[in-house]
Motif scaffolding. Structure first.
Motif, mmCIF file in Angstrom:
data_model
loop_
_atom_site.group_PDB
_atom_site.id
_atom_site.type_symbol
_atom_site.label_atom_id
_atom_site.label_comp_id
_atom_site.label_asym_id
_atom_site.label_seq_id
_atom_site.Cartn_x
_atom_site.Cartn_y
_atom_site.Cartn_z
ATOM 1 N N LYS A 108 -33.116 100.116 -15.219
ATOM 2 C CA LYS A 108 -32.576 98.914 -15.850
ATOM 3 C C LYS A 108 -33.157 97.619 -15.277
ATOM 4 N N GLU A 109 -33.421 97.610 -13.994
ATOM 5 C CA GLU A 109 -33.911 96.385 -13.369
ATOM 6 C C GLU A 109 -35.424 96.384 -13.212
ATOM 7 N N SER A 110 -36.069 97.502 -13.586
ATOM 8 C CA SER A 110 -37.522 97.648 -13.457
ATOM 9 C C SER A 110 -38.007 97.375 -12.032
ATOM 10 N N LYS A 111 -37.224 97.812 -11.073
ATOM 11 C CA LYS A 111 -37.589 97.684 -9.664
ATOM 12 C C LYS A 111 -37.852 99.083 -9.116
ATOM 13 N N SER A 112 -38.931 99.240 -8.400
ATOM 14 C CA SER A 112 -39.252 100.540 -7.833
ATOM 15 C C SER A 112 -38.366 100.823 -6.631
ATOM 16 N N VAL A 113 -37.687 101.960 -6.662
ATOM 17 C CA VAL A 113 -36.939 102.422 -5.497
ATOM 18 C C VAL A 113 -37.783 103.494 -4.816
ATOM 19 N N LEU A 114 -38.016 104.599 -5.499
ATOM 20 C CA LEU A 114 -38.876 105.653 -4.946
ATOM 21 C C LEU A 114 -40.151 105.886 -5.751
ATOM 22 N N ALA A 115 -40.261 105.290 -6.916
ATOM 23 C CA ALA A 115 -41.420 105.551 -7.777
ATOM 24 C C ALA A 115 -42.736 105.219 -7.082
ATOM 25 N N SER A 116 -42.820 104.073 -6.444
ATOM 26 C CA SER A 116 -44.076 103.705 -5.784
ATOM 27 C C SER A 116 -44.329 104.584 -4.558
ATOM 28 N N ALA A 117 -43.269 105.018 -3.888
ATOM 29 C CA ALA A 117 -43.428 105.923 -2.747
ATOM 30 C C ALA A 117 -43.932 107.285 -3.211
ATOM 31 N N GLU A 118 -43.457 107.731 -4.361
ATOM 32 C CA GLU A 118 -43.931 109.002 -4.913
ATOM 33 C C GLU A 118 -45.410 108.914 -5.286
ATOM 34 N N LEU A 119 -45.799 107.813 -5.894
ATOM 35 C CA LEU A 119 -47.214 107.617 -6.231
ATOM 36 C C LEU A 119 -48.075 107.591 -4.968
ATOM 37 N N LEU A 120 -47.580 106.939 -3.934
ATOM 38 C CA LEU A 120 -48.298 106.905 -2.659
ATOM 39 C C LEU A 120 -48.451 108.305 -2.086
ATOM 40 N N ALA A 121 -47.380 109.080 -2.121
ATOM 41 C CA ALA A 121 -47.423 110.448 -1.588
ATOM 42 C C ALA A 121 -48.454 111.290 -2.322
ATOM 43 N N HIS A 122 -48.466 111.184 -3.637
ATOM 44 C CA HIS A 122 -49.451 111.937 -4.424
ATOM 45 C C HIS A 122 -50.876 111.488 -4.098
ATOM 46 N N ALA A 123 -51.071 110.190 -3.944
ATOM 47 C CA ALA A 123 -52.406 109.663 -3.660
ATOM 48 C C ALA A 123 -52.898 110.094 -2.283
ATOM 49 N N GLU A 124 -52.010 110.128 -1.308
ATOM 50 C CA GLU A 124 -52.396 110.440 0.075
ATOM 51 C C GLU A 124 -52.445 111.938 0.366
ATOM 52 N N PHE A 125 -51.723 112.733 -0.412
ATOM 53 C CA PHE A 125 -51.552 114.149 -0.097
ATOM 54 C C PHE A 125 -52.873 114.897 0.026
ATOM 55 N N TYR A 126 -53.779 114.707 -0.921
ATOM 56 C CA TYR A 126 -55.025 115.477 -0.902
ATOM 57 C C TYR A 126 -55.921 115.071 0.261
ATOM 58 N N ASP A 127 -55.919 113.798 0.618
ATOM 59 C CA ASP A 127 -56.674 113.367 1.805
ATOM 60 C C ASP A 127 -56.086 113.986 3.068
ATOM 61 N N ILE A 128 -54.776 114.028 3.119
ATOM 62 C CA ILE A 128 -54.108 114.631 4.277
ATOM 63 C C ILE A 128 -54.435 116.115 4.367
ATOM 64 N N MET A 129 -54.425 116.790 3.236
ATOM 65 C CA MET A 129 -54.746 118.226 3.235
ATOM 66 C C MET A 129 -56.179 118.471 3.704
ATOM 67 N N GLU A 130 -57.112 117.621 3.315
ATOM 68 C CA GLU A 130 -58.497 117.770 3.773
ATOM 69 C C GLU A 130 -58.593 117.567 5.281
ATOM 70 N N LYS A 131 -57.874 116.582 5.802
ATOM 71 C CA LYS A 131 -57.862 116.353 7.245
ATOM 72 C C LYS A 131 -57.250 117.545 7.972
ATOM 73 N N LEU A 132 -56.187 118.105 7.400
ATOM 74 C CA LEU A 132 -55.558 119.281 8.000
ATOM 75 C C LEU A 132 -56.524 120.455 8.053
ATOM 76 N N LYS A 133 -57.268 120.649 6.993
ATOM 77 C CA LYS A 133 -58.242 121.749 6.964
ATOM 78 C C LYS A 133 -59.254 121.599 8.091
ATOM 79 N N SER A 134 -59.730 120.376 8.288
ATOM 80 C CA SER A 134 -60.726 120.172 9.337
ATOM 81 C C SER A 134 -60.135 120.350 10.731
ATOM 82 N N GLN A 135 -58.843 120.095 10.896
ATOM 83 C CA GLN A 135 -58.197 120.253 12.199
ATOM 84 C C GLN A 135 -57.807 121.708 12.485
ATOM 85 N N THR A 136 -57.625 122.490 11.445
ATOM 86 C CA THR A 136 -57.130 123.845 11.658
ATOM 87 C C THR A 136 -58.207 124.907 11.570
ATOM 88 N N VAL A 137 -59.249 124.658 10.809
ATOM 89 C CA VAL A 137 -60.318 125.649 10.652
ATOM 90 C C VAL A 137 -61.419 125.319 11.637
#
Length: 153
Positions: A123-152
């Motif tokens: 109703k107020e068009s204010k992001s509560v978690l929407a922008s955080a969810e977009l951030l999580a999706h954007a960062e997730f694959y980079d984080i997974m690549e970093k994890l692969k390099s640290q674990t393998v």
């Protein structure tokens, strides 16, 4: 020609367990860092990009938990803003309830615990978690690549 193993199985198991613990810590830390990023995105924005704090409950209800193998292993503080102690309590409770759904593997659960969070976004068009969810999706694959390099190795 056969190969004979002379190393006792207890030593082999100890090495495997140590490596599994190391990987577990790396994954938990990565998810915790992502959770911190999401909470910062949701809670710490300019007033024109965010919602107005009347009681502080909505902002206080924003936080995260990291679940590993069915147990909450990390969590944000659900810090109280203004007089929003109810929000802190509700946010923690919601995150803990959702964590029960993950009995194996890993999960990052980011919540806005107050029931009107969805209303504020819609109703107020204010992001509560929407922008955080977009951030999580954007960062997730980079984080997974970093994890692969640290674990393998």
């Amino acid at each position: 020609m056969g190969i004979r193993m002379t190393t006792p199985m207890s030593e082999v198991n100890a090495v495997i367990e140590a490596e599994a613990e190391r990987v577990d810590k790396i994954v938990i830390q990565a998810l915790s860092n992502l959770g911190d990023m999401c909470v910062t995105e949701a809670r710490d924005r300019a007033q024109e990009d965010s919602w107005f704090n009347q009681t502080g409950n909505l902002r206080s209800s924003v936080g995260y938990v990291v679940v590993a193998h069915g147990t909450i292993v990390e969590r944000s503080g659900f810090e109280t803003v203004l007089n929003g102690s109810e929000g802190s309590m509700v946010g923690k409770k919601l995150a803990e309830e959702l964590a029960k759904k993950y009995s194996s593997d890993y999960a990052l659960i980011v919540v806005a615990g107050m029931h009107y969070a969805e209303y504020v976004e819609a109703k107020e068009s204010k992001s509560v978690l929407a922008s955080a969810e977009l951030l999580a999706h954007a960062e997730f694959y980079d984080i997974m690549e970093k994890l692969k390099s640290q674990t393998v190795k």
